[in-house]
Design an enzyme around this catalytic site. Sequence first.
Site, PDB file in Angstrom:
ATOM      1  N   HIS A 132       0.826  -1.210   0.000  1.00  0.00           N
ATOM      2  CA  HIS A 132       0.000   0.000   0.000  1.00  0.00           C
ATOM      3  C   HIS A 132       0.857   1.257   0.000  1.00  0.00           C
ATOM      4  O   HIS A 132       0.368   2.350   0.124  1.00  0.00           O
ATOM      5  CB  HIS A 132      -0.873  -0.010   1.258  1.00  0.00           C
ATOM      6  CG  HIS A 132      -0.057  -0.357   2.451  1.00  0.00           C
ATOM      7  ND1 HIS A 132       0.263  -1.660   2.764  1.00  0.00           N
ATOM      8  CD2 HIS A 132       0.582   0.414   3.337  1.00  0.00           C
ATOM      9  CE1 HIS A 132       1.044  -1.657   3.838  1.00  0.00           C
ATOM     10  NE2 HIS A 132       1.260  -0.426   4.194  1.00  0.00           N
ATOM     11  N   CYS A 133       2.197   1.072  -0.099  1.00  0.00           N
ATOM     12  CA  CYS A 133       3.072   2.260  -0.079  1.00  0.00           C
ATOM     13  C   CYS A 133       3.813   2.414  -1.392  1.00  0.00           C
ATOM     14  O   CYS A 133       3.621   3.362  -2.132  1.00  0.00           O
ATOM     15  CB  CYS A 133       4.105   2.126   1.049  1.00  0.00           C
ATOM     16  SG  CYS A 133       3.407   1.894   2.655  1.00  0.00           S
ATOM     17  N   ILE A 134       4.693   1.440  -1.658  1.00  0.00           N
ATOM     18  CA  ILE A 134       5.653   1.604  -2.752  1.00  0.00           C
ATOM     19  C   ILE A 134       4.998   1.748  -4.122  1.00  0.00           C
ATOM     20  O   ILE A 134       5.396   2.601  -4.909  1.00  0.00           O
ATOM     21  CB  ILE A 134       6.681   0.451  -2.731  1.00  0.00           C
ATOM     22  CG1 ILE A 134       7.321   0.335  -1.342  1.00  0.00           C
ATOM     23  CG2 ILE A 134       7.748   0.669  -3.795  1.00  0.00           C
ATOM     24  CD1 ILE A 134       7.975   1.595  -0.855  1.00  0.00           C
ATOM     25  N   ILE A 185       2.272   3.068  -4.732  1.00  0.00           N
ATOM     26  CA  ILE A 185       1.307   4.186  -4.723  1.00  0.00           C
ATOM     27  C   ILE A 185       1.960   5.548  -4.461  1.00  0.00           C
ATOM     28  O   ILE A 185       1.764   6.505  -5.207  1.00  0.00           O
ATOM     29  CB  ILE A 185       0.224   3.884  -3.662  1.00  0.00           C
ATOM     30  CG1 ILE A 185      -0.685   2.772  -4.190  1.00  0.00           C
ATOM     31  CG2 ILE A 185      -0.585   5.133  -3.311  1.00  0.00           C
ATOM     32  CD1 ILE A 185      -1.429   2.002  -3.186  1.00  0.00           C
ATOM     33  N   ASP A 186       2.808   5.599  -3.421  1.00  0.00           N
ATOM     34  CA  ASP A 186       3.364   6.899  -3.016  1.00  0.00           C
ATOM     35  C   ASP A 186       4.051   7.659  -4.155  1.00  0.00           C
ATOM     36  O   ASP A 186       3.839   8.863  -4.319  1.00  0.00           O
ATOM     37  CB  ASP A 186       4.361   6.703  -1.855  1.00  0.00           C
ATOM     38  CG  ASP A 186       3.681   6.094  -0.634  1.00  0.00           C
ATOM     39  OD1 ASP A 186       4.390   5.653   0.289  1.00  0.00           O
ATOM     40  OD2 ASP A 186       2.431   6.047  -0.626  1.00  0.00           O
TER      41      ASP A 186
END
Length: 452
Positions: free
Chosen positions: A291-293, A295-296
């Site tokens: 949910h981070c890499i 998307i951010d």
Amino acid sequence: MKVDTFLISEKLESPAVEETAFASLKQKIQSKTARVGVLGLGYVGLPLAVEFARAGFDVTGIDVQQEKVDLFNTGHSYIKDVPDSVFDPLVKGGKLRATTDFSVIRELDTIDICVPTPLRKTKDPDMSFVVAATDAIAQFLHPGLLVMLESTTYPGTTDELVLPKLRAKGLEVGKDFFLCFSPERVDPGNAKFQTNNIPKVVGGITPACTEIGALFYQQALETVVPVSSTRVAEMVKLLENTFRMINIGLVNELALMCDRMKIDVWEVIDAAATKPFGFMPFYPGPGLGGHCIPIDPFYLSWKSKEAGIEARFIELAGYINGRMPEFVVEKIQNALNDQSKPVRGSHIHILGTAYKRNIDDVRESPALDIIVLLQRMGGNVTYSDPFVKSLQVNSQKMETQDMLMSVGTADCVVIVTDHSGVDYASVVANSKLIVDTRNALKGYRSENIVRL
Ligand code: SAJ
């Protein structure tokens, strides 16, 4: 008298009055009598609430999900990184509670916003959760409140989106209330680095905001890193995760090159990693999950496009990482073909569906893409994952299967997530064909083992 009036008004606006809100909040923070709030009780918010309760503060969690609030108030931690042995005594001791009632913000001295910042299908930022949280805080904003946004977002969010909503209430930032950005750096499942010992970057709208925000975090966290503005703090987190995404894209492209050139990319990376400086190993894989890499970096590319600069590295890395599931399926297809088996009708068993090893999170997991692609080709796909009991693939619910039985009957076993503690020796001994996308079978050599 004009002058007196002027003097009186000047007196009212004198630093003493400005300092009242600041000084009062500073005293409450230093004496740990500040009433702390955390908005959003997920993998970021719950551990943060716990750290401040453990530091001696009275903490109130706020969440829109009643069932989450109810579970929280039983003293049972639904976040694996926070054991009940830590969580339960804080709740039962009255230091920590949760509610869905946003009006409690009237009584709070600080509030941390820890809500999701996903991407829309168009890869544009979805700021709806941050907007809803900010509107709720604005409704109950009062003098002396310290507001901190922790959700990963594009540079400018705090000053362009959050601040105007709060300022609209007529209070002045840096004097009446305080506003900072502090990126969450939680790495779920990381046994070594948890909320209390991960350095905390914090930047405020004004120097007073930065000072009070840093003081706040210093009460509960080991290391605080003040920076000069909210935009710097917002960009710090995006650099961290964009750095990862682009370097993963680089090694995935290297894997494609090595595949064509018949070079063992894993051996290349391991040898390169012997360089004691100036190199940091990343490893190819089936794609980019979490949910981070994934998307951010698109929060950064979206904002930089608005600023008139194309973030070409991000777009290219996103393309390469996004193509890896197809590349894996091509490997599977070719491996089956070498055994005169079409994908259609073959039983293909996936080992590991979480987005990375030793966790149960399947968000953006490349395993989902690989399963869909194989099913579209007529493959009969099953999976086993000790951390993932069931899986929703489009409209179909899949359950984890017994690993040894499945690998014994499958035409092809695909290692998509290399969980530790899996009996890979038995997998090798019982499988007709294995496609290993994680080099989990590093020590094994056999013609029925195909690697990225
Ligand atoms: N991946 C690769 N090759 C690599 C590293 C990762 O293919 O060399 C894949 C993983 O399998 C996964 C995805 O990339 O599918 C993301 O993996 P990750 O290791 O970056 O793990 P995340 O997504 O949990 O990232 C989090 C981030 N933490 C925060 O945003 C606060 C990241 O900044 C951390 O660096 C990372 O954990 C970490 O180091 O564990």
